[in-house]
Design a protein around this motif. Structure first.
Motif, short mmCIF file in Angstrom:
data_model
loop_
_atom_site.label_atom_id
_atom_site.label_comp_id
_atom_site.label_asym_id
_atom_site.label_seq_id
_atom_site.Cartn_x
_atom_site.Cartn_y
_atom_site.Cartn_z
N ASP A 20 -3.89 1.65 -7.97
CA ASP A 20 -4.15 1.38 -9.39
C ASP A 20 -2.79 1.14 -10.04
OD1 ASP A 20 -6.77 2.17 -8.78
OD2 ASP A 20 -6.32 4.26 -9.22
N PRO A 21 -2.25 -0.08 -9.93
CA PRO A 21 -0.84 -0.27 -10.28
C PRO A 21 -0.56 -0.37 -11.78
CG PRO A 21 -1.80 -2.32 -9.53
CD PRO A 21 -2.89 -1.30 -9.43
N LEU A 22 0.64 0.10 -12.15
CA LEU A 22 1.15 -0.13 -13.51
C LEU A 22 2.61 -0.52 -13.35
CD1 LEU A 22 3.20 2.37 -14.57
CD2 LEU A 22 1.07 3.62 -14.50
N LEU A 26 26.67 -3.74 -20.89
CA LEU A 26 26.62 -2.55 -20.03
C LEU A 26 25.21 -2.20 -19.56
CD1 LEU A 26 29.14 -0.16 -21.85
CD2 LEU A 26 29.41 -1.14 -19.56
N ALA A 27 24.21 -2.96 -20.03
CA ALA A 27 22.82 -2.54 -19.75
C ALA A 27 22.32 -2.99 -18.38
CB ALA A 27 21.91 -3.09 -20.84
N LEU A 28 21.53 -2.12 -17.76
CA LEU A 28 20.81 -2.48 -16.53
C LEU A 28 19.32 -2.41 -16.83
CD1 LEU A 28 22.78 -0.30 -13.95
CD2 LEU A 28 22.79 -2.78 -14.03
N VAL A 29 18.56 -3.31 -16.20
CA VAL A 29 17.10 -3.35 -16.40
C VAL A 29 16.43 -3.04 -15.07
CG1 VAL A 29 15.18 -4.75 -17.21
CG2 VAL A 29 17.48 -5.18 -18.10
N ARG A 30 15.54 -2.05 -15.08
CA ARG A 30 14.86 -1.65 -13.84
C ARG A 30 13.36 -1.84 -14.00
NH1 ARG A 30 13.23 3.84 -11.54
NH2 ARG A 30 13.49 3.70 -9.28
N PHE A 31 12.77 -2.60 -13.09
CA PHE A 31 11.31 -2.80 -13.07
C PHE A 31 10.75 -1.89 -11.98
CE2 PHE A 31 13.11 -6.65 -14.75
CZ PHE A 31 12.21 -7.07 -15.72
N VAL A 32 9.78 -1.06 -12.34
CA VAL A 32 9.20 -0.15 -11.35
C VAL A 32 7.70 -0.35 -11.30
CG1 VAL A 32 9.12 2.26 -10.58
CG2 VAL A 32 10.83 1.56 -12.24
N VAL A 33 7.13 -0.37 -10.10
CA VAL A 33 5.68 -0.44 -9.97
C VAL A 33 5.21 0.87 -9.36
CG1 VAL A 33 3.72 -1.72 -9.05
CG2 VAL A 33 5.87 -2.90 -9.54
N GLU A 34 4.20 1.48 -10.00
CA GLU A 34 3.68 2.76 -9.51
C GLU A 34 2.17 2.71 -9.37
OE1 GLU A 34 7.00 5.91 -11.25
OE2 GLU A 34 5.07 5.77 -12.24
N ASP A 35 1.68 3.56 -8.50
CA ASP A 35 0.25 3.72 -8.32
C ASP A 35 -0.18 4.87 -9.24
OD1 ASP A 35 -2.33 4.04 -7.44
OD2 ASP A 35 -1.79 4.75 -5.44
N TYR A 36 -0.95 4.54 -10.27
CA TYR A 36 -1.34 5.53 -11.27
C TYR A 36 -2.25 6.60 -10.65
CZ TYR A 36 -3.77 7.61 -15.23
OH TYR A 36 -4.30 8.50 -16.13
N ASP A 37 -1.98 7.84 -11.01
CA ASP A 37 -2.81 8.94 -10.54
C ASP A 37 -2.93 9.94 -11.68
OD1 ASP A 37 -3.94 11.17 -9.33
OD2 ASP A 37 -2.95 10.74 -7.41
N LYS A 38 -4.15 10.14 -12.19
CA LYS A 38 -4.24 11.01 -13.37
C LYS A 38 -4.07 12.47 -13.01
CE LYS A 38 -9.33 11.25 -13.72
NZ LYS A 38 -9.68 10.39 -12.54
N ALA A 39 -4.30 12.80 -11.73
CA ALA A 39 -4.24 14.22 -11.35
C ALA A 39 -2.84 14.67 -10.94
CB ALA A 39 -5.21 14.46 -10.20
N SER A 40 -2.05 13.77 -10.39
CA SER A 40 -0.73 14.19 -9.92
C SER A 40 0.29 13.12 -10.28
CB SER A 40 -0.77 14.41 -8.41
OG SER A 40 -1.07 13.18 -7.78
N LYS A 70 0.86 -1.18 0.00
CA LYS A 70 0.00 0.00 0.00
C LYS A 70 0.89 1.22 0.00
CE LYS A 70 -4.05 0.66 2.18
NZ LYS A 70 -5.06 0.41 1.17
N VAL A 71 0.45 2.28 -0.67
CA VAL A 71 1.29 3.46 -0.71
C VAL A 71 0.85 4.44 0.35
CG1 VAL A 71 2.28 5.22 -2.16
CG2 VAL A 71 1.38 3.16 -3.19
N ASN A 72 -0.38 4.92 0.23
CA ASN A 72 -0.82 5.88 1.23
C ASN A 72 -1.83 5.19 2.12
OD1 ASN A 72 -2.48 5.55 -0.85
ND2 ASN A 72 -2.57 7.68 -1.49
N GLN A 73 -1.72 5.49 3.42
CA GLN A 73 -2.56 4.76 4.37
C GLN A 73 -3.94 5.40 4.50
OE1 GLN A 73 -1.81 1.88 5.51
NE2 GLN A 73 0.19 1.92 4.55
N LYS A 74 -4.33 6.21 3.49
CA LYS A 74 -5.67 6.83 3.59
C LYS A 74 -6.72 5.73 3.67
CE LYS A 74 -5.90 9.74 0.09
NZ LYS A 74 -4.55 9.86 -0.52
N GLU A 75 -7.67 5.91 4.57
CA GLU A 75 -8.71 4.91 4.78
C GLU A 75 -9.36 4.55 3.44
OE1 GLU A 75 -10.42 2.15 6.74
OE2 GLU A 75 -9.03 3.52 7.74
N GLY A 76 -9.40 3.28 3.16
CA GLY A 76 -10.15 2.84 1.98
C GLY A 76 -9.52 3.13 0.63
#
Length: 736
Positions: free
Chosen positions: A631-633, A675-689, A621-627
């Motif tokens: 929305d992961p990507l 020489l290449a590095l591969v980075r996998f990132v998971v983010e919580d999508y937010d259209k407003a910010s 969980k990212v933010n502990q806001k109730e409920g």
């Protein structure tokens, strides 16, 4: 939950103790500490602070130090004897917890108890770990502590666990798990409910594809899977047997030489089923080449825990960096008021620490995670008198650990290897004259001007009066010199001379003369440091410097983010020893390699990398806001030569951080895979910010395992966040 609870030390922890929490000489407050029933969580509160309390998990604790082993406890040593004091050290960038017990017995109970619990969590297998995680959540949610949960409570718990689910489906599973038809689930029933809920359809499908009867995988079926999907070739028969022995929970299946779905899922979630080649985690590279042939994990302003303007200078910062595998630390020295040199960020409000304490810390922690040499990079702002004091401390405290003589007594044509320098600390600083002069026995203190000119040294050395002879004599293979251009280095450069470049200078040289820089770095070492304008201790991208073979690319280890992820990713291989062998085309002195034109390299073979991002499991969980539910990507980022810089991402999935399924394929072409590095990132999508960061994992392209793999995600601090993972299918092929 854990049978360790019969242990006498653990019993004391569960009964609870009043311990003093110490933050400074003046801040020492009593807090009540106890270990909760799950055997994993430590809870504490002040006696009178009403409802407020704090908790942390044993999994967050890296070690327990006994006695006065932190700066804070050393400062109150007169007040509290060592046998009452101990320090809990946390993983990542979280600060220490310094505690004082009321009796020696109580201190010992907590010291030994926490150590046993840490050991227990480290030796749990995937299944126990998952059960523990489910148990933790159940206890968190069981507000009235009756060990039961009705459907409404379960729904609330699922929200806490990041699951937004179809109410009918949840109720259906709940009813199936509620065997006693009491309208509530006990912990065992909840675990069963959870198992049904987390049934991995995508793994089940793969299992079905290879299982003849849909019930189990016979050895030859598993072998077929390892050969065709996991691209394991020759050793797949023997490996199939090993995996069954290791991961199959059912004894009867083992006897038949078969693997059940449970065993298959456990294998896929294990280290061997992970995306990282297990053999590359170990020390596997040739360590007998010259130092200039390796990338070296390096820290900038190592003494800082926070930022460069007002941060706290601290010995802990050295300990944390060395524990992360750092092999080059920086010490900024200034004259102290009482004749003792101090370390801090000059002309700023950062606090000061004693030079001799830094050296003692270095002696104690330098070789805890790696035996390969540590380079001590000295930023010397001291008077000659205090430089001599520094030389005395270095010699007295480090003794034989400090390298002060040539390895074989000969003037080197190339630098010695990490292997030859094991267990040694090397001083990088300015030096009077060169190694050649030092060997001349008739040498007096003053070097004559003729000798200076003959050695071509004149330009580089500071005026004689500014350097202490004693300190100068301790510098052997890492003499700091001013950089006069690649041409000058080709004609006059010595392998033991090192130059430092600011990030902007290095970037400019890499762009204008990439091949020259690569050639220079085959013989001499270069150190890159962040621009002075980065007062927030932010970092630059180290990849551009590695692309031209720079060995010592110094980063602010205290600052989390992409740049440290890349550093951790590169050095995750080779036993995390802090040294990674450069690709062969960066070790040959006549190399023509240029990162700007990768196709000009001999044996140029671009590869196609295809990543099917299948699903995610229990994302944090990212933010502990109730409920609020994520929305992961997933985004895959490639770092390497300029042509290889790329990023692709999946779409986002609404309201599911629990078991999102993407099934999207991302494709890349990699021109210089070495020489290449591969980075996998998971983010919580937010259209407003801006999207919120949830987790990441970075690794060298050469360490990727093909096939169906799990990626175990890490936090911003680079620490594990079990059981969060991604499930992917990786294929690598030649570009035809």
């Amino acid at each position: 939950a854990l049978c360790i609870q019969d242990d006498p030390h653990v019993k004391v922890m569960m009964a609870g103790s009043t311990l003093r929490k110490v933050k400074s000489r003046s801040w020492k407050k009593q807090r009540h500490f106890r270990l909760l029933e799950d055997g994993m969580t430590i809870w504490y509160k002040s006696r009178w602070a009403g409802r407020g309390h704090s908790t942390f998990s044993i999994t967050e604790v890296e070690a327990v130090r006994e006695g006065h082993q932190s700066e804070v406890l050393l400062s109150i040593a007169e007040e509290f004897p060592a046998d009452l004091c101990f320090t809990l050290v946390f993983h990542g960038r979280q600060g220490n917890l310094d505690l004082v017990a009321e009796s020696t017995e109580e201190a010992q109970a907590w010291i030994q108890g926490v150590r046993k619990l840490i050991h227990k969590t480290q030796t749990m297998d995937e299944k126990e770990r998952l059960d523990q995680w489910v148990w933790d959540w159940f206890n968190k949610a069981d507000k009235n502590k009756d060990g039961k949960m009705n459907f409404k409570e379960v729904r609330k718990l699922l929200k806490m666990m990041n699951v937004e689910m179809n109410e009918e489906h949840a109720l259906h599973l709940f009813t199936m798990a509620d065997k006693s038809e009491s309208g509530s689930l006990e912990i065992e029933q909840f675990v069963h409910f959870y198992k049904m809920l987390t049934q991995r359809d995508e793994v089940w499908k793969v299992f079905q594809d290879f299982s003849g009867d849909g019930e189990k995988l016979m050895l030859e079926e598993l072998e077929n899977f390892l050969r065709t999907e996991q691209q394991e070739g020759e050793q797949s028969a023997q490996h199939a047997q090993e995996l069954t022995d290791r991961y199959e929970p059912s004894e009867s299946a083992k006897k038949q030489g078969a693997m059940t779905f449970d065993g298959f899922q456990m294998y896929l979630c294990s280290q061997e089923g992970s995306i990282f080649k297990p053999e590359h985690r170990q020390l596997h590279q040739d360590m007998s080449q010259p130092l200039s042939h390796y990338f070296i994990s390096s820290s900038h302003n190592t003494y800082l825990l926070e930022n460069q303007l007002r941060g706290h200078s601290s010995l802990e910062a050295y300990i944390k960096a060395l524990k992360r595998g750092c092999r080059c630390v920086e010490v900024d020295c200034w004259d102290g008021s009482d004749g003792e040199p101090v370390v801090y960020h000059g002309h700023t409000l950062t606090s000061k620490i004693l030079f001799k304490d830094v050296i003692s810390t270095l002696k104690e922690y330098a070789f805890k995670v790696s035996n390969f040499p540590v380079i001590l990079s000295l930023e010397n702002h001291c008077s000659v008198e205090q430089q001599t004091v520094m030389a005395q401390h270095l010699s007295q405290i480090l003794g034989d650990t400090l390298l002060t003589t040539l390895v074989d007594g000969l003037i080197p044509q190339q630098l010695p290897s990490p292997q030859e320098l094991k267990g040694k600390i090397l001083l990088k600083a300015k030096k009077i004259g060169g190694l050649e002069v030092c060997l001349d026995e008739t040498l007096t203190d003053e070097v004559s001007d003729e000798e200076e000119m003959a050695n071509g040294e004149c330009s580089d050395d500071p005026p004689k009066s500014k350097l202490s002879r004693e300190l100068s004599d301790l510098v052997v293979y890492c003499k700091s010199v001013h950089f006069h251009g690649f041409e000058h280095a080709r004609l006059h450069g010595k392998c033991y001379e090192m130059s430092s470049f600011s990030e902007s200078k290095a970037k400019k040289l890499a762009k204008e003369a990439g091949t020259d820089f690569v050639q220079y770095n085959t013989k001499q070492m270069s150190r890159i440091y962040p621009s002075g304008l980065r007062t927030d201790s932010s970092n630059y991208n180290p990849q551009e410097m590695w692309n031209v073979g720079c060995q010592i690319v110094a980063l602010n280890f205290q600052t989390a983010g992409l740049e440290m992820d890349l550093n951790d990713g590169l050095f995750r291989q080779n036993g995390c020893c802090g040294y990674v062998l450069k690709p062969d085309f960066m070790r040959d002195g006549s190399t023509q390699f240029s990162p700007e034109k990768p196709d000009g390299k001999q044996g140029y073979k671009p590869l196609r990398l295809s990543i099917q991002v299948m699903s995610g499991q229990q994302l944090p969980k990212v933010n502990q806001k109730e409920g609020s539910i994520v929305d992961p990507l997933v985004r895959v980022e490639i770092y390497g030569v300029p042509q290889d810089q790329a990023r692709e991402e999946t779409s986002h999935i609404n309201n599911n951080g629990f078991n999102p399924v993407w099934n999207e394929t991302l494709n890349f072409v990699i021109h210089t895979p070495e020489l290449a590095l591969v980075r996998f990132v998971v983010e919580d999508y937010d259209k407003a910010s801006r999207n919120d960061f949830m987790g990441q994992f970075t690794l060298p392209f050469t360490c990727l395992q093909a096939g169906y793999r799990h990626i175990h995600l890490l936090s911003r601090d680079g620490t594990a966040i079990p059981p969060s993972s991604l499930f992917v299918n990786i294929s690598i092929s030649e570009l035809t």
